[in-house]
Motif scaffolding. Structure first.
Motif, PDB file in Angstrom:
ATOM      1  N   UNK A 149     -17.493  13.188  -9.626  1.00 25.25           N
ATOM      2  CA  UNK A 149     -16.864  13.717 -10.735  1.00 25.25           C
ATOM      3  C   UNK A 149     -18.686  13.859 -11.938  1.00 25.25           C
ATOM      4  N   UNK A 150     -18.965  11.692 -11.060  1.00 21.66           N
ATOM      5  CA  UNK A 150     -20.793  11.246 -10.913  1.00 21.66           C
ATOM      6  C   UNK A 150     -21.511  12.155 -10.545  1.00 21.66           C
ATOM      7  N   UNK A 151     -21.048  12.223  -8.803  1.00 22.97           N
ATOM      8  CA  UNK A 151     -22.187  12.784  -8.304  1.00 22.97           C
ATOM      9  C   UNK A 151     -22.055  14.662  -8.955  1.00 22.97           C
ATOM     10  N   UNK A 152     -21.518  15.130  -9.195  1.00 20.64           N
ATOM     11  CA  UNK A 152     -21.399  17.251  -9.657  1.00 20.64           C
ATOM     12  C   UNK A 152     -22.157  16.697 -11.254  1.00 20.64           C
ATOM     13  N   UNK A 153     -21.964  15.208 -11.570  1.00 25.41           N
ATOM     14  CA  UNK A 153     -22.504  15.304 -13.232  1.00 25.41           C
ATOM     15  C   UNK A 153     -23.942  16.460 -13.018  1.00 25.41           C
ATOM     16  N   UNK A 154     -23.739  17.138 -14.053  1.00 25.23           N
ATOM     17  CA  UNK A 154     -24.901  18.605 -14.581  1.00 25.23           C
ATOM     18  C   UNK A 154     -25.915  17.857 -15.836  1.00 25.23           C
TER      19      UNK A 154
END
Ligand SMILES: [Zn+2]
Length: 261
Positions: A149-154
Motif C-alpha cells: 500500500x505504501x509502495x504504491x502511494x499516489x
C-alpha cells in the motif's frame, strides 16, 4: 497552566478528566499532564493553522484536545472509525470508516498505522499498552500488505493528468493499481487512511471521469463521498469542483487521449 484550566471546569468535568487513563505514572510529570499526554487528540496542522492563524508554536500539547467520550475510544491498527476536527462547529467529530456491525467495539488509530507492526508497537509505547489487533497478531501477512500500500502511494491529480495525455499507457493503467490498493486497504482495515486509501479512491474516480465512464464515475464518487464525509464531516469539500454530481461537469471528463494499439 493545566491546573488553571481544570479549575475553570465544573466539578463533575474535573472528576471526569482525572479519571481518564494515565500512562505516564512513572515519569516525573504531574498526573494532570500525564492524563493530557495519554488522552489528547491532536489537531491536524492544516486545521490548527486555519483555526489559530497567528500561532507559530511547535508545541503539540497546545494544539490538542481531551474529549470526555472520544478520548476513551481504544486504538486499533484496523480502526473502524476516525476522529476529525470540524472547524465551523469547533468540535471533534467521530465518523465510521466502514460499516460497523451492532455490538462491535468502535476503535480509532492513535498513530500512523501504515507502518510495520514493530514500528507501530514502538509508536504506541507512550500510551502504555501493546496492540493486539488482527494486523499486529499476523505481522508477516499484514506488514507485506501495508508495504505494498505504501509502495504504491499516489498523488491522484498529477498522476491522472500525466496518464490522460500519454497514449503509450493503457486505459486501465491507473485503474488497475488503484483497485489493487483499495482491495489491500480493505483487507488491512485501512479505509480511514485518507493518504493511502482515500488517494487511490480519488485516482480511480478521476480516471473514470477522464475515460467518460458515467456509471463507474458515479459509483466511485459515492464511495469517495462516504470517505469524504469521514474526513470532512460537514463541509462537503469534495462535492464541489472536484467531484461534481453531473459527471460531464468534471474538468477532466472524457479528456483521456486514445491509447496506442
Ligand atoms: Zn495493532
Amino acid at each position: 497552566m493545566l491546573r488553571l484550566l481544570l479549575a475553570r471546569m465544573e466539578p463533575e468535568k474535573q472528576r471526569t478528566y482525572r479519571e481518564l487513563a494515565n500512562a505516564h505514572t512513572t515519569n516525573r510529570i504531574t498526573p494532570l499532564l500525564g492524563v493530557l499526554r495519554t488522552n489528547a487528540i491532536m489537531l491536524p496542522e492544516q486545521v490548527w493553522r486555519k483555526t489559530w492563524p497567528g500561532n507559530t508554536s511547535e508545541d503539540d500539547e497546545k494544539l490538542s484536545g481531551v474529549c470526555e467520550v472520544l478520548s476513551r475510544i481504544n486504538h486499533s491498527c484496523r480502526p473502524n472509525a476516525v476522529v476529525d476536527f470540524h472547524i465551523p462547529s469547533f468540535t471533534y467529530v467521530l465518523t465510521a470508516a466502514r460499516t460497523i456491525p451492532a455490538g462491535t467495539e468502535i476503535t480509532r488509530t492513535y498513530i500512523e498505522n501504515a507502518e510495520p507492526a514493530a514500528d507501530r508497537q514502538l509508536a504506541l509505547r507512550p500510551y502504555g499498552f501493546r496492540c493486539r489487533c488482527a494486523a499486529c497478531a499476523s505481522p508477516r501477512v499484514s506488514d507485506l500488505r501495508r508495504w505494498q500500500i505504501v509502495k504504491d502511494a499516489c498523488e491522484p491529480l498529477p498522476a491522472v493528468r500525466a496518464w490522460m495525455r500519454d497514449p503509450a499507457l493503457t486505459d486501465d493503467h491507473l485503474i488497475r493499481v488503484s483497485k489493487r490498493v483499495l482491495q489491500l486497504g480493505q483487507e488491512e482495515g485501512m479505509e480511514a487512511s485518507a493518504g493511502f486509501y482515500g488517494a487511490h479512491l480519488l485516482q480511480l474516480t478521476l480516471s473514470y471521469a477522464a475515460l467518460g465512464e458515467r456509471e463507474r464515475y458515479l459509483e466511485a464518487r459515492e464511495r469517495m463521498l462516504a470517505l469524504g464525509r469521514c474526513h470532512h464531516p460537514l463541509d462537503g469539500q469534495l462535492t464541489g469542483w472536484l467531484l461534481p454530481k453531473v459527471p460531464e461537469e468534471q474538468v477532466v471528463w472524457g479528456h483521456r487521449v486514445p491509447a496506442l494499439d
